[in-house]
Design a protein around this motif. Structure first.
Motif, short mmCIF file in Angstrom:
data_model
loop_
_atom_site.label_atom_id
_atom_site.label_comp_id
_atom_site.label_asym_id
_atom_site.label_seq_id
_atom_site.Cartn_x
_atom_site.Cartn_y
_atom_site.Cartn_z
N CYS A 24 -35.08 47.60 -35.19
CA CYS A 24 -36.16 48.00 -36.07
C CYS A 24 -36.23 47.05 -37.26
O CYS A 24 -35.22 46.45 -37.66
N ASN A 25 -37.44 46.91 -37.82
CA ASN A 25 -37.62 46.07 -39.00
C ASN A 25 -37.48 46.86 -40.30
O ASN A 25 -37.72 46.33 -41.38
N LEU A 26 -37.09 48.13 -40.20
CA LEU A 26 -36.76 48.96 -41.35
C LEU A 26 -35.38 49.56 -41.17
O LEU A 26 -34.83 49.56 -40.06
N LYS A 27 -34.83 50.12 -42.23
CA LYS A 27 -33.52 50.76 -42.18
C LYS A 27 -33.60 52.12 -42.87
O LYS A 27 -32.90 52.37 -43.85
N CYS A 28 -34.45 52.99 -42.35
CA CYS A 28 -34.61 54.31 -42.94
C CYS A 28 -33.28 55.08 -42.86
O CYS A 28 -32.65 55.13 -41.80
N PRO A 38 -28.22 53.72 -35.14
CA PRO A 38 -29.41 53.35 -35.91
C PRO A 38 -29.20 52.11 -36.78
O PRO A 38 -28.07 51.80 -37.17
N PRO A 39 -30.29 51.38 -37.10
CA PRO A 39 -30.19 50.15 -37.88
C PRO A 39 -29.47 50.29 -39.22
O PRO A 39 -28.67 49.39 -39.56
N PRO A 40 -29.68 51.34 -40.02
CA PRO A 40 -28.96 51.39 -41.30
C PRO A 40 -27.45 51.50 -41.11
O PRO A 40 -26.68 50.98 -41.92
N PHE A 41 -27.01 52.17 -40.03
CA PHE A 41 -25.57 52.29 -39.77
C PHE A 41 -25.01 50.95 -39.32
O PHE A 41 -23.92 50.54 -39.76
N THR A 42 -25.74 50.23 -38.47
CA THR A 42 -25.31 48.90 -38.04
C THR A 42 -25.23 47.95 -39.22
O THR A 42 -24.33 47.09 -39.29
N HIS A 43 -26.17 48.09 -40.15
CA HIS A 43 -26.18 47.22 -41.32
C HIS A 43 -24.90 47.38 -42.15
O HIS A 43 -24.36 46.41 -42.70
N LEU A 44 -24.41 48.61 -42.23
CA LEU A 44 -23.20 48.90 -43.02
C LEU A 44 -21.92 48.70 -42.23
O LEU A 44 -20.87 48.41 -42.80
N HIS A 45 -22.01 48.84 -40.91
CA HIS A 45 -20.83 48.75 -40.04
C HIS A 45 -21.13 47.77 -38.92
O HIS A 45 -21.61 48.14 -37.85
N ARG A 46 -20.88 46.51 -39.17
CA ARG A 46 -21.27 45.46 -38.24
C ARG A 46 -20.62 45.60 -36.86
O ARG A 46 -21.13 45.08 -35.87
N GLY A 80 -35.74 52.54 -32.19
CA GLY A 80 -36.22 51.45 -32.99
C GLY A 80 -37.72 51.44 -33.24
O GLY A 80 -38.40 52.43 -33.20
N GLU A 81 -38.20 50.23 -33.51
CA GLU A 81 -39.63 50.01 -33.64
C GLU A 81 -40.12 49.39 -32.33
O GLU A 81 -39.76 48.25 -32.00
N PRO A 82 -40.89 50.14 -31.53
CA PRO A 82 -41.27 49.63 -30.20
C PRO A 82 -42.01 48.30 -30.24
O PRO A 82 -41.84 47.47 -29.34
N LEU A 83 -42.80 48.05 -31.29
CA LEU A 83 -43.54 46.79 -31.35
C LEU A 83 -42.66 45.61 -31.72
O LEU A 83 -43.11 44.46 -31.69
N ALA A 84 -41.39 45.87 -32.07
CA ALA A 84 -40.43 44.79 -32.32
C ALA A 84 -39.80 44.30 -31.02
O ALA A 84 -39.07 43.30 -31.01
N SER A 85 -40.09 44.98 -29.92
CA SER A 85 -39.51 44.62 -28.62
C SER A 85 -40.41 43.62 -27.90
O SER A 85 -41.63 43.79 -27.86
N ARG A 86 -39.81 42.62 -27.28
CA ARG A 86 -40.60 41.67 -26.48
C ARG A 86 -41.12 42.33 -25.20
O ARG A 86 -41.95 41.75 -24.49
N LEU A 87 -40.62 43.54 -24.90
CA LEU A 87 -41.12 44.25 -23.73
C LEU A 87 -42.35 45.10 -24.04
O LEU A 87 -42.96 45.65 -23.11
N ALA A 88 -42.68 45.23 -25.31
CA ALA A 88 -43.80 46.11 -25.68
C ALA A 88 -45.08 45.72 -24.95
O ALA A 88 -45.74 46.56 -24.33
N LYS A 89 -45.45 44.46 -25.02
CA LYS A 89 -46.70 44.03 -24.39
C LYS A 89 -46.67 44.18 -22.87
O LYS A 89 -47.59 44.78 -22.29
N ALA A 142 -36.95 52.74 -51.34
CA ALA A 142 -35.84 53.68 -51.46
C ALA A 142 -35.49 54.33 -50.13
O ALA A 142 -34.31 54.54 -49.82
N ILE A 143 -36.49 54.61 -49.32
CA ILE A 143 -36.28 55.31 -48.06
C ILE A 143 -35.96 54.35 -46.92
O ILE A 143 -35.05 54.60 -46.12
N ALA A 144 -36.70 53.23 -46.85
CA ALA A 144 -36.61 52.33 -45.70
C ALA A 144 -35.77 51.09 -45.95
O ALA A 144 -35.59 50.28 -45.04
N GLN A 145 -35.28 50.91 -47.17
CA GLN A 145 -34.44 49.76 -47.51
C GLN A 145 -35.09 48.45 -47.07
O GLN A 145 -34.53 47.69 -46.27
N THR A 146 -36.29 48.21 -47.58
CA THR A 146 -37.07 47.05 -47.17
C THR A 146 -37.68 46.36 -48.38
O THR A 146 -37.84 46.97 -49.43
N ARG A 147 -38.01 45.09 -48.21
CA ARG A 147 -38.74 44.36 -49.24
C ARG A 147 -40.24 44.36 -48.95
O ARG A 147 -41.03 43.84 -49.74
#
Length: 329
Positions: A24-28, A38-46, A80-89, A142-147
């Protein structure tokens, strides 16, 4: 072959949730990633990695065709975010043709909708559901940890409205957005978009943020000042919900106080006391697993061995669902 349990699940509006990627491109902070890490957990625990992708686009399309043929009617594409997948299309542009009682829904955070608008417009999707848990840059970050800025999400909603007749919103009720819930509702009503307000689903991954969970009473009380059209739905699959209608627009509130639908295996489930979902979805993940419960990875069934012969998948799923409902899984 006894198809009763699977067909009952479908008749009760049970969902088939198809995860195209855990990325995903966010880390809610509240993300459950359909049962994967989930992405936020992976971000903290590589060292914590989601499952490795095993399914190709053909596998998704073939399995979907067979499960829809077996009676499943409500298909939701997630991540995740389905549109972030190369399989989406290659998946979404090749959806099996279906009858009027079957629907395909894309669940997205909205950030990539405009980017993929050209090919999304050619898909057989019936609906796009955008997660809108924020209405300002401050709450978004604050919620999605994104710029990223909220303007991109709102533009994604507009892009979806340009392509599809049915666009809906969903909003998780939380302390970080409690001050914006009325504004999110007003935004939806102004654009005549149905919106669903949801109470937090507890998982191991968000346990340290339980203090952020806020009940639905505040938004329910507000909705009652706007309309007298209210009903409750406590049958079918999953949690009960309150349904409000304002000028013909449906506003749902998923509220744990209305109870949830438990069946079979749930009777002796060790996490039943804290479960707020019940059995309402079958989750097909990118690693080739199907499971009937978000909180129980031990109930996950591996279908990778059947990918070369997808015609056998529905019977395997029917047996699995029957075992679950009979408490023998």
């Amino acid at each position: 072959m006894d198809w009763t349990a699977l067909r009952n699940f479908a008749a009760l509006r049970g969902q088939l949730r198809v995860s195209l990627t855990p990325v995903c491109n966010l880390k809610c902070w509240f993300c459950h990633n359909e049962g994967d890490v989930p992405p936020p957990f992976t971000h903290l625990h590589r060292e914590a990695k989601p499952r490795v992708r095993e399914l190709a686009a053909d596998d998704y399309v073939n399995v979907l065709r067979e499960l829809i043929g077996a009676g499943l009617k409500r298909v939701y594409f997630t991540g995740g975010e389905p549109l972030a997948s190369r399989l989406a299309k290659p998946v979404l542009t090749r959806l099996p043709v279906h009858g009027p009682d079957v629907s395909y829904t894309l669940i997205t955070n909205g950030l990539l909708v405009r980017t993929h608008q050209d090919w999304l417009a050619t898909t057989g999707l019936d609906k796009v559901k955008v997660s809108l848990h924020y209405l300002s840059d401050e709450s978004f970050r604050a919620i999605a940890q994104t710029r990223a800025g909220i303007a991109t999400v709102l533009d994604g909603i507009e892009a979806a409205r340009e392509m599809f007749e049915r666009v809906e919103l969903n909003t998780l009720i939380q302390r970080e957005n409690e001050h914006e819930l009325h504004d999110i509702l007003a935004y939806a009503l102004e654009r005549r978009l149905p919106v669903q307000f949801i109470e937090l689903v507890d998982t191991d991954f968000n346990a340290d943020r339980k203090s952020s969970a806020v009940g639905a009473r505040g938004i329910i009380d507000h909705l009652r000042t706007l309309t007298k059209e209210e009903e409750t739905e406590v049958s079918g699959t999953g949690q009960g919900r309150r349904i409000f209608r304002i000028d013909g627009i449906e506003i749902d509130v998923i509220e744990r106080g209305l109870g949830r639908h438990h069946v079979g295996q749930c009777g002796t489930c060790p996490v039943k006391a804290t479960c707020v979902e019940g059995f309402w979805a079958l989750r097909l993940d990118h690693a080739g697993g199907i499971q009937p419960c978000l909180l129980r990875d031990d109930l996950r069934m591996d279908i990778r061995h059947a990918l070369a012969d997808p015609e056998v998948v529905p019977a395997a799923v029917a047996r699995h669902v029957a075992a679950f409902t009979e408490g023998t899984l």
